[in-house]
Enzyme design. Structure first.
Site, mmCIF file in Angstrom:
data_model
loop_
_atom_site.group_PDB
_atom_site.id
_atom_site.type_symbol
_atom_site.label_atom_id
_atom_site.label_comp_id
_atom_site.label_asym_id
_atom_site.label_seq_id
_atom_site.Cartn_x
_atom_site.Cartn_y
_atom_site.Cartn_z
ATOM 1 N N CYS A 101 0.832 -1.199 0.000
ATOM 2 C CA CYS A 101 0.000 0.000 0.000
ATOM 3 C C CYS A 101 0.878 1.266 0.000
ATOM 4 C CB CYS A 101 -0.997 -0.046 1.156
ATOM 5 S SG CYS A 101 -2.413 1.003 0.868
ATOM 6 N N HIS A 131 -3.199 -5.217 1.612
ATOM 7 C CA HIS A 131 -2.520 -5.432 2.901
ATOM 8 C C HIS A 131 -2.418 -6.914 3.267
ATOM 9 C CE1 HIS A 131 -2.373 -1.239 4.523
ATOM 10 N NE2 HIS A 131 -3.273 -1.072 3.588
ATOM 11 N N GLU A 164 -0.675 -8.238 5.416
ATOM 12 C CA GLU A 164 -0.482 -8.392 6.867
ATOM 13 C C GLU A 164 -1.827 -8.396 7.614
ATOM 14 O OE1 GLU A 164 -0.230 -5.661 5.199
ATOM 15 O OE2 GLU A 164 -0.630 -3.896 6.422
HETATM 16 N N1 GLN Z 1 -3.669 6.465 1.161
HETATM 17 C C1 GLN Z 1 -2.354 6.163 1.632
HETATM 18 C C2 GLN Z 1 -1.299 6.964 0.873
HETATM 19 O O1 GLN Z 1 -1.586 7.497 -0.157
HETATM 20 C C3 GLN Z 1 -2.051 4.685 1.527
HETATM 21 C C4 GLN Z 1 -3.030 3.914 2.363
HETATM 22 C C5 GLN Z 1 -2.470 2.687 3.023
HETATM 23 O O2 GLN Z 1 -1.267 2.452 3.079
HETATM 24 N N2 GLN Z 1 -3.353 1.910 3.593
HETATM 25 O O3 GLN Z 1 -0.204 7.049 1.312
#
Ligand code: GLN
Length: 191
Positions: free
Chosen positions: A79, A168, A170
């Site tokens: 992410c 994710h 995890e």
């Molecule tokens: N929206 C976050 C970003 O742009 C990422 C979201 C996440 O890691 N769950 O950094």
């Protein structure tokens, strides 16, 4: 196998627990002296990429970690971690490590679909994926292997020793993504 987890912000504790469940050793990276010792892999967790980028700069971690990644240290970015690895960020924001030949679009699913769970194929296997205000990969270079697609958008990629997912791993029970990452580490240790 000893894995450093960037622990300046975000979901690092969940990654550490997942690594330890698999029997490998995990430690937190919070400052430059934490990476003095030997380690075999690096995890960049989810969180807020702008905050992590700022802290990486301020703490003096950006350059040493970037050097490690460039010299082949296996890395898993999830992410926000995927955003940190991307060479380009849609909208012109400056990249962080910029080691992966991908362009990412941040917060790409809008408000309504900000967070969701789905089942998709990752490297040939059906797994649950949990997305939280996730990015997707809007462009990928020739050397980038696409591992998963959701709704027509690329959500997991690999380039050499770099593995990145918009979701994710995890936060679900499925260990497929970690198994691939540990496999990459084992291969780099054998080389
Ligand atoms: N929206 C976050 C970003 O742009 C990422 C979201 C996440 O890691 N769950 O950094």
């Amino acid at each position: 196998m000893r894995i450093g987890v960037l622990a300046v912000q975000g979901a690092f504790a969940e990654h550490i627990a997942a690594v330890e469940r698999s029997g490998a050793e995990a430690f937190e990276i919070r400052q430059p002296r934490d990476i003095d010792g030997h380690f075999d892999g690096l995890i960049l967790p989810g969180g807020e990429s702008t905050v992590m980028k700022k802290l990486l700069h301020e703490l003096g971690l950006l350059e040493p970690l970037k050097k490690r990644i460039e010299s082949g240290l296996p890395v898993l970015g999830t992410c926000a971690g995927m955003i940190l690895l991307a060479k380009d960020i849609d909208g012109g924001e400056a990249p962080c490590f910029g080691t992966m030949d991908i362009t990412v679009k941040r917060n790409a699913y809008g408000r309504q679909l900000g967070s969701f769970v789905c089942e998709e194929i990752f490297a040939g296997k059906d797994i649950a994926m949990r997305f939280i205000r996730a990015p997707y990969v809007s462009e990928a270079g020739e050397r980038v292997e696409v591992l998963a697609v959701h709704d027509g958008k690329t959500v997991a990629v690999r380039q050499g020793n770099q593995l990145a997912a918009a979701f994710h791993p995890e936060l679900t029970d499925d260990s497929t993504v970690y198994e691939m990452f540990f496999g990459m580490i084992a291969k780099s240790l054998a080389a």
